[in-house]
Every structure is written in structure tokens, then in C-alpha cells.
Scaffold this active site. Sequence first.
Site, PDB file in Angstrom:
ATOM      1  N   GLY A  28      -0.951   6.796   1.923  1.00 56.99           N
ATOM      2  CA  GLY A  28      -0.572   8.175   2.214  1.00 56.99           C
ATOM      3  C   GLY A  28      -1.450   8.855   3.257  1.00 56.99           C
ATOM      4  O   GLY A  28      -1.753  10.048   3.142  1.00 56.99           O
ATOM      5  N   PHE A  29      -1.823   8.096   4.308  1.00 56.30           N
ATOM      6  CA  PHE A  29      -2.605   8.674   5.410  1.00 56.30           C
ATOM      7  C   PHE A  29      -3.875   9.368   4.906  1.00 56.30           C
ATOM      8  O   PHE A  29      -4.210  10.480   5.318  1.00 56.30           O
ATOM      9  CB  PHE A  29      -1.771   9.675   6.215  1.00 56.30           C
ATOM     10  CG  PHE A  29      -0.772   9.060   7.165  1.00 56.30           C
ATOM     11  CD1 PHE A  29      -0.772   7.709   7.457  1.00 56.30           C
ATOM     12  CD2 PHE A  29       0.183   9.853   7.781  1.00 56.30           C
ATOM     13  CE1 PHE A  29       0.159   7.151   8.339  1.00 56.30           C
ATOM     14  CE2 PHE A  29       1.112   9.323   8.663  1.00 56.30           C
ATOM     15  CZ  PHE A  29       1.104   7.966   8.936  1.00 56.30           C
ATOM     16  N   ASN A  61       4.961   6.057   3.540  1.00 56.49           N
ATOM     17  CA  ASN A  61       4.217   6.734   2.477  1.00 56.49           C
ATOM     18  C   ASN A  61       4.006   8.231   2.705  1.00 56.49           C
ATOM     19  O   ASN A  61       3.309   8.877   1.927  1.00 56.49           O
ATOM     20  CB  ASN A  61       2.867   6.038   2.288  1.00 56.49           C
ATOM     21  CG  ASN A  61       3.033   4.580   1.918  1.00 56.49           C
ATOM     22  OD1 ASN A  61       3.839   4.250   1.050  1.00 56.49           O
ATOM     23  ND2 ASN A  61       2.316   3.700   2.586  1.00 56.49           N
ATOM     24  N   THR A  62       4.594   8.783   3.757  1.00 58.81           N
ATOM     25  CA  THR A  62       4.583  10.225   3.997  1.00 58.81           C
ATOM     26  C   THR A  62       6.021  10.708   4.005  1.00 58.81           C
ATOM     27  O   THR A  62       6.809  10.280   4.853  1.00 58.81           O
ATOM     28  CB  THR A  62       3.908  10.571   5.340  1.00 58.81           C
ATOM     29  OG1 THR A  62       2.529  10.179   5.280  1.00 58.81           O
ATOM     30  CG2 THR A  62       3.999  12.067   5.632  1.00 58.81           C
ATOM     31  N   ASN A 116       0.826  -1.200   0.000  1.00 57.44           N
ATOM     32  CA  ASN A 116       0.000   0.000   0.000  1.00 57.44           C
ATOM     33  C   ASN A 116       0.862   1.252   0.000  1.00 57.44           C
ATOM     34  O   ASN A 116       1.953   1.275   0.567  1.00 57.44           O
ATOM     35  CB  ASN A 116      -0.959  -0.008   1.201  1.00 57.44           C
ATOM     36  CG  ASN A 116      -0.406   0.718   2.409  1.00 57.44           C
ATOM     37  OD1 ASN A 116      -0.485   1.951   2.507  1.00 57.44           O
ATOM     38  ND2 ASN A 116       0.192  -0.033   3.335  1.00 57.44           N
ATOM     39  N   SER A 133       5.376   4.980   8.894  1.00 51.73           N
ATOM     40  CA  SER A 133       4.775   4.767   7.577  1.00 51.73           C
ATOM     41  C   SER A 133       5.770   5.197   6.505  1.00 51.73           C
ATOM     42  O   SER A 133       6.364   6.269   6.598  1.00 51.73           O
ATOM     43  CB  SER A 133       3.489   5.584   7.430  1.00 51.73           C
ATOM     44  OG  SER A 133       3.056   5.563   6.081  1.00 51.73           O
ATOM     45  N   ASN A 170       5.948  -1.753  11.460  1.00 53.53           N
ATOM     46  CA  ASN A 170       5.116  -1.307  10.348  1.00 53.53           C
ATOM     47  C   ASN A 170       5.462  -2.097   9.082  1.00 53.53           C
ATOM     48  O   ASN A 170       6.160  -3.110   9.142  1.00 53.53           O
ATOM     49  CB  ASN A 170       5.327   0.202  10.140  1.00 53.53           C
ATOM     50  CG  ASN A 170       4.078   0.917   9.642  1.00 53.53           C
ATOM     51  OD1 ASN A 170       3.377   0.411   8.778  1.00 53.53           O
ATOM     52  ND2 ASN A 170       3.813   2.090  10.178  1.00 53.53           N
TER      53      ASN A 170
END
Length: 345
Positions: free
Chosen positions: A111-112, A172-173, A108, A170, A235
Site C-alpha cells: 500500500g505504498f 494496492n491503492t 504483497n 499497483s 507490475n
Amino acid sequence: MAMTDIGGAVLRGLDPETAHRLAILALKVAPLPPAPADDPVLETRLAGLTLSNPVGLAAGLDKNGEALHGLSRLGFGFVECGSVTPRPQPGNPRPRLFRLSEDRAVINRMGFNNEGLETFAARLARRPAGTVVGANLGANKDTEDKAADYVAGLRRLRGLADYVTVNVSSPNTPGLRDLQGRAALDDLLGRLAEAREDDPTPVFLKIAPDLTAAEIALIVEAALDHGIDALIVSNTTLDRPASLKSRHRDEAGGLSGAPLKARASAALAAAAEASQKRLPLIAVGGIDSGAEAYARIRAGASAVQIYSALVFEGPGLVGRIKRDLAARLRADGFSTVGQAVGTAR
């Protein structure tokens, strides 16, 4: 990601994000019966919390706290919702969620994506009684002071969650994982400690599996220095094992599911070695059976969380893990989960 036994095959045939959304809607409206009472051997103490069993739901499924009433009936010992950021944000462009069926894995790069702190807080205020609920905090992508976003989340959710998780892991940020460095982590955790004041809510820290043992040891010491109550290990990973078979294997984002098992286990071992039982640990990543849950507990985890395995196994997995775990505890002469923690080390 789909989480329903009824129509599970249909959901798995849909676009993963569409299936995920439909699963959340089903959990909101389906009249699910309560889960059977847990075996007393599974009762667990974690950071001052009493859990009826040590099997929790990891963050990411219910990002906005929409389906807590449905999730509370699936048999989890605790449910973690989020990640939530102070301001609503759409996340990354679609497609951003990929099901790697051959590998029993998920990638995935969401992106929050979430509806923001105010909507989230309002839903937590109506949460089901009798369920231990955690709130996973993130930072907005465009914020200049990410630590301030975590402080804002902690303050806004005071009294609404049983624990709060600070998610600095995460992938993705942009820049988020930089907060795991000692200087940035000291600043973040110091500001959180000030914001907590007399707030008794436990605060957990969630870390990445893509860290060396030395880096994990530094994080453990920082967590202890600043009064963090537990460490969630870990994570999703940026690693791409050579064993991956799916055509989606090279998609950008965090990899979870079965291929994460070895890396997450190694991170747990490093955290257990560094903490020496001074800091409770929660194991996440590749846990798909009672045997694996028991292995993580004996490696040093006080509790475990699952998510990606539910995509392939359905919610019946929760009960299967608990039954197998209870049988293994008794077979080895343990009368509580706590007695088994760290016994394989």
C-alpha cells in the site's frame, strides 16, 4: 524481502517484512566491493540513457532511497527506488507481505508505505555517482486528485533522478489502476507533459499485466501522444494461477515472481506489437535467468528489471544473468543488446 547471500537462509526464515527491513539495513552499512566492470556487449541505450548493462532493479525494494550506495555495488545497470508519495503514509496493516516459497513467488499488499517526498528527495540528492537511478512515483491513498500527486513528485524530483516512473498499476491503492483508462490517462499524461516543460528527465509509465491487448494498445498510443519515453511492462498481477501451491496463495495483493512470467510475457508481446519499436519497453515479471532476460529482449524489451527472483536466488543472480546474456548475444552474432531487441517477433 531479503537480498543478501550472507545469511540468506536465516533471512528467509524470518517474517518477510522483517527480512526485507534487515536487508535494507545491511545494504546501508555493509562495505560491499564494487561490482566487476560489465562486458562491453551489454552496454545499452534506453530513452537517452546509457546503461552499462540492461539488467535493472525494479521498484519496491528500496522504497525510500535509503540503500542506493549498497545497491549501486551489486552490478545492476540501473536502480529504481520508490514508490514514493507526496505525503508519508504507513501503508496497509501487517501482515502485508507473503513469501510463497514453493511457487518462487511473493504476494504483497504493502500500500505504498513510504516516508514521503521530502525525505526521498533529500536522499536522492546524496545518491552515488556513476549509477543510473530512477524514481518511481505513486499517489497517496486518500488524495482526491491522484494526477496532482504525480505532478508534485515530478516537479520535486527534477534534477535528482536519471528518470522518473509514473506507477499507475499497483493493485494496492484503491482507484489507482483506473488511471490506465484512456480518458484518465490522457488527463494524467497531459498534466505531466505541462509540468515537464523544459525538464529533460525521461518519464516512464508502468502498467499492469492484467490488461487486454487492446487496452495495452490504447496505452501505447496515449504514451506516444504525450511524449512518454518508455513503458515498463509490467507490475504485479491480481491473477491467481491454479498452479499455486503455497498456503498463502489466496492472500489479497499483487502476485510477483515465477508465476507472473507467462502473463508478463503476454503483456510485453502486446506492447511490442502495438508500439512497433516507436516506444522503448522495459520487461518485468518472472525474470530469473539469463535465458529469460534474453527471451524478453528478443521479444521487444530494451532492458529488463528483476526483484522477486532475488529473494530466492540472492544478489549473485545479477552477475549470473549478465554473464549468460552476454554469452547468448555473442553466440547469436549480436555485438550489442540493441541489435537483439525484437528479433524474435
